[in-house]
Scaffold this active site. Structure first.
Site, short mmCIF file in Angstrom:
data_model
loop_
_atom_site.label_atom_id
_atom_site.label_comp_id
_atom_site.label_asym_id
_atom_site.label_seq_id
_atom_site.Cartn_x
_atom_site.Cartn_y
_atom_site.Cartn_z
N GLU A 1 1.67 3.50 -2.54
CA GLU A 1 1.17 4.43 -1.51
C GLU A 1 2.15 5.56 -1.25
O GLU A 1 2.12 6.19 -0.20
CB GLU A 1 0.90 3.66 -0.20
CG GLU A 1 2.11 3.06 0.46
CD GLU A 1 2.41 1.63 0.00
OE1 GLU A 1 3.01 0.89 0.79
OE2 GLU A 1 2.05 1.27 -1.15
N ASP B 1 -7.90 2.51 -2.22
CA ASP B 1 -7.81 3.51 -3.28
C ASP B 1 -8.40 4.84 -2.83
O ASP B 1 -7.87 5.92 -3.13
CB ASP B 1 -8.55 3.03 -4.54
CG ASP B 1 -7.78 1.94 -5.28
OD1 ASP B 1 -6.59 1.74 -4.97
OD2 ASP B 1 -8.38 1.30 -6.17
#
Length: 357
Positions: free
Chosen positions: A275, A249
């Site tokens: 992503e 993250d």
């Protein structure tokens, strides 16, 4: 009866079957194809996924059917990220988003009208109260005979009761107006939050969808170029597996910061999901968009990111990108498919690069 005759008899029976029977069998065949496709490519069984797959495999949406067939024949990956992208070729998806926006607009308008009505009613009752106050004071100060005093007292009493009711109504109206204002503020806040990715604080896919449509329309009307680019973090799964999701993250937030540093009136950056990020580059043709995005890529590749939990380096965290010019096509949505294909080529060519097609 020989085998050939038996086969001809069975085939003839199928051809002569009742239309309802043939339709039922066709539906069963389509359901089997949809389920096989979803299982083969490991898609989540959601209403949206099934609707898009059905539109493509049934042929009801020719553009979707073509996109599915092209993807399968090219050997490019068919996954959720790609399905989310190609989903834009389904007009029903756009219709659902538009309907949601319409409902939000209607709710906001209703709240505004209610606030206006409450304010108007409050002003009106306030005016009535002031007029009654004047009348009562005049009656109280007037000289009147003893015989009419009881009548005057009754009028005064009734008037004061009316004033109390008006005061109560004003209080209720004030509460209603305050509640209306609060609801409108909450709606505006919720609407803003609905457009923000909570991890990276970038605009999310919903915000991108709306901005993409308006940007494409504006670019076409002005005759100006517009490009779209998909950016995907390289080998992100291995980073997650090695360092954990919290570290992953933080990497996404670092990439988001690199991209957002370039965000200005000429560039819109959002998180598309997972992503992957997506950018709109205004006033840029394909070559200019490639140069801009490649400069951002090199900036990111030059950084060294550290795992603050372990003190160890993540190594070089890079991304790949695919660029397409929106205004090259009659249908701007096809640029999303081309940009996705360019991103796939960048990954195939070794990652940490930008491809424009």
């Amino acid at each position: 009866m020989n085998m050939q005759s038996k086969l001809e008899k069975v085939e003839g029976a199928a051809e002569n079957a009742h239309p309802a029977t043939r339709q039922r069998q066709a539906r069963l065949d389509l359901l089997e194809r949809i389920s096989s496709f979803a299982v083969r490519y490991d898609f989540e069984i959601t209403g949206v996924n099934l609707a898009v797959i059905c539109s493509a495999l049934s042929g009801s949406n020719g553009e979707l059917a073509k996109a599915f067939a092209t993807r399968e024949m090219s050997g490019q990956p068919i996954d959720q990220r790609w399905l989310d992208t190609v989903m834009r070729l389904d007009p029903e998806t756009d219709a659902r988003i538009a309907e949601l926006e319409k409902l939000l607009d209607q709710m906001e308008y209703s709240l505004m009208r209610f606030a206006q009505t409450a304010k108007s009613a409050q002003d009106e009752t306030s005016g009535h109260r002031e007029a009654l106050d004047v009348q009562i004071e005049a009656i109280e100060q007037a000289d009147s005979g003893e015989g009419s005093q009881a009548e005057v007292d009754r009028i005064i009493s009734l008037s004061r009761s009316m004033l109390e009711r008006i005061a109560q109504a004003e209080t209720a109206m004030a509460r209603s107006q305050a509640e209306s204002d609060r609801l409108r503020q909450n709606l505006a806040q919720a609407r803003m939050e609905a457009d923000i990715d909570h991890l990276t604080r970038l605009p999310n896919r919903r915000a991108f969808e709306r901005r993409f449509k308006s940007a494409a329309d504006e670019a076409r009307s002005k005759g100006e170029p517009l490009c779209v680019a998909f950016c995907d973090v390289d080998k992100f799964k291995s980073v997650n597996d090695k360092h954990g999701h919290e570290a992953g993250d933080r990497i996404l937030c670092a990439i988001a910061q690199t991209l957002s540093e370039s965000a200005n009136e000429d560039c819109f950056v959002s998180r598309h999901g997972g992503e992957e990020f997506v950018m709109l580059l205004f006033g840029c043709d394909k070559e200019a968009a490639w140069r801009k995005l490649d400069g951002i890529r090199r900036t990111q590749a030059d950084k060294t990111l550290m795992n603050r939990d372990t003190g160890k380096s993540f190594g070089k965290i890079t991304f790949s990108g695919g660029v397409a010019e929106v205004t090259e096509d009659v249908d701007p949505r096809s640029a999303l498919i081309r940009a996705d294909s360019a991103l796939y080529q960048a990954k195939e060519q070794g990652r940490n690069r930008i491809v424009a097609i």
